[in-house]
Motif scaffolding. Structure first.
Motif, PDB file in Angstrom:
ATOM      1  N   SER A  51      -0.145   5.691   5.852  1.00 34.06           N
ATOM      2  CA  SER A  51       0.062   4.427   5.171  1.00 34.06           C
ATOM      3  C   SER A  51       0.682   3.408   6.134  1.00 34.06           C
ATOM      4  N   THR A  84       0.816   4.193  -2.818  1.00 38.19           N
ATOM      5  CA  THR A  84       0.269   5.474  -2.367  1.00 38.19           C
ATOM      6  C   THR A  84       1.240   6.627  -2.519  1.00 38.19           C
ATOM      7  N   LYS A  88       0.832  -1.204   0.000  1.00 37.57           N
ATOM      8  CA  LYS A  88       0.000   0.000   0.000  1.00 37.57           C
ATOM      9  C   LYS A  88       0.868   1.257   0.000  1.00 37.57           C
TER      10      LYS A  88
END
Length: 423
Positions: free
Chosen positions: A423, A392, A388
């Motif tokens: 995050s 991101t 992720k």
């Protein structure tokens, strides 16, 4: 500007001849006793009716924030007009019922930079952030060798360039061309540089590839940077690289960061802005580098510049080994392997090129190694979701600091109108 104070103006809004007015002097005195950090409490101001608000304007010229006392209901127009001055406004009821402070908030919600403080802990927390913001806004950056194309390449990644940085943060950028830097380096006093080099060599755990001449060349560049920072009264620095005789600045940057001078590699102005923010927020130097995906729960950050005082400017330096730069041999090929603390909690961040969003993640150091044929320091970090994170983020270079500062970064970002992406 690093020693700047935050100036706070206490303002009492109450009806005339009420008991609050009689005790306000003592309230202001107690305020000074209970505030921590570099905060200067200005002479208190009392407002009894709406027409008196205009007389407050002159007192606001030296104030950075207003601390508003409104111990009863009513006088809402006074609160509205005070908020319209645009200064950060902290509403405080000195330990009394929060209903009165929340009543004042109703008239001006959701105006930005307005808070209700429950106690002195809240006030100190808010003022600390406002002081950090003031220090950031008064920072001057020195960029060396701005006539090299490398600088324009990095600056182009900031939408709006230097003007956008000034508008967003208040930060001034001073550009220095390469001829001044190179000439000062060539003319630098050899003995002055040798004293620095001898110190660096003597304090190293070991010295492998570099010889004394290499370290002296870097010491000369370090002194040029220090002299230019003093000449232009700047507090942060980066340098563009080009076809010149200058050595790599890696170990010069290491020492500047340990001295409280944010110094970013490769003229990366984006990372330098993040380093300045973390410097003032945490009172620690930071490590910047490229991000690598290791596994679903781990990332790496690697680069050739690492501070020795990652735990804080007042802490003892860690050990280092002087090495060459990417196995290359040239005058001034000097980097240092610096061991990071295993299991240390860290905060990683990156500001995007639009200056609108900052990716923030917390992690924990798993290992720190010298991969020999790569950047000198590689740190492996455990994170919640590395996949992720990669999906991101907005680019390669990220900045890492010891400690968990995610929440404080979010609060500070709000003051600058920056969204925090966790995050």
């Amino acid at each position: 500007m690093l020693g700047a104070n935050l100036k706070v103006l206490p303002v009492l809004v109450c009806r005339k001849e009420e008991r609050w007015e009689k005790t306000f002097g003592k309230t202001v005195e107690e305020l000074g006793d209970n505030l921590s950090g570099k905060v200067q409490v200005l002479k208190g101001f009392i407002i009894n009716e709406e027409k008196e608000v205009s007389t407050l304007k002159e007192s606001l010229t030296e104030a950075d924030a207003i601390l508003l006392y409104k111990p009863h209901l009513g006088l809402e127009n006074c609160v509205i007009k005070i908020a319209e001055f645009g200064l950060p406004l902290i509403i405080f009821n000195e330990g009394g019922p929060t209903q009165k402070a929340l009543d004042a908030l109703e008239y001006i919600y959701p105006r930005k930079n307005v808070w209700v403080a429950i106690d002195y802990h809240d006030i100190n927390s808010l003022l600390e952030l406002l002081l950090v913001k003031k220090k950031i806004e008064n920072t001057k950056i020195l960029v060396l060798n701005t006539d090299y194309p490398f600088w324009e390449r990095w600056l182009s990644r900031i939408s709006g360039g230097i003007e956008a940085i000034k508008n967003k943060f208040g930060i001034e950028i001073k550009c220095i061309k390469s001829d001044k830097v190179v000439n000062k380096w060539k003319d630098m006093d050899e003995e002055r540089a040798k004293k620095i080099a001898d110190k660096w060599i003597g304090e190293a755990k070991s010295v492998l590839e570099p010889d004394e001449g290499d370290v002296i060349a870097v010491a000369k560049l370090y002194l040029v940077m220090k002299d230019l920072l003093n000449e232009y009264e700047a507090e942060a620095l980066t340098m563009a690289y080009g076809d010149d005789p200058l050595p790599v600045p890696c170990f010069a940057y290491t020492n500047l960061r340990d001295e409280g001078i944010p110094a970013a590699c490769e003229a990366d102005i984006n990372s330098l802005l993040s380093m300045i923010i973390l410097h003032h927020l945490t009172d620690k130097p930071s490590f910047m580098g490229g991000i690598g995906f290791e596994s679903d729960i781990s990332l790496t950050i690697d680069h050739c510049v690492a501070p020795l005082k990652m735990k804080g400017y007042d802490t003892p330096p860690g050990f280092y080994i002087l090495r060459d730069y990417h196995k290359e041999k040239f005058i001034g090929s000097v980097t240092a392997f610096v061991m990071m603390d295993i299991n240390q909690e860290v905060t990683i961040c990156r500001l995007d090129g639009d200056l609108r969003n900052m990716l923030v993640a917390k992690g924990r150091i798993l290992k720190c190694v010298d991969l020999e044929d790569h950047c000198r320091v590689t740190v492996k970090i455990r994170v919640v979701d590395a996949r992720k994170f990669i999906h991101t983020t907005s680019g390669n270079h990220h900045v890492m600091v010891y400690g968990d500062y995610g929440e404080r970064l979010r609060e500070l970002n709000e003051l600058f109108g920056i969204a925090t992406i966790e995050s």
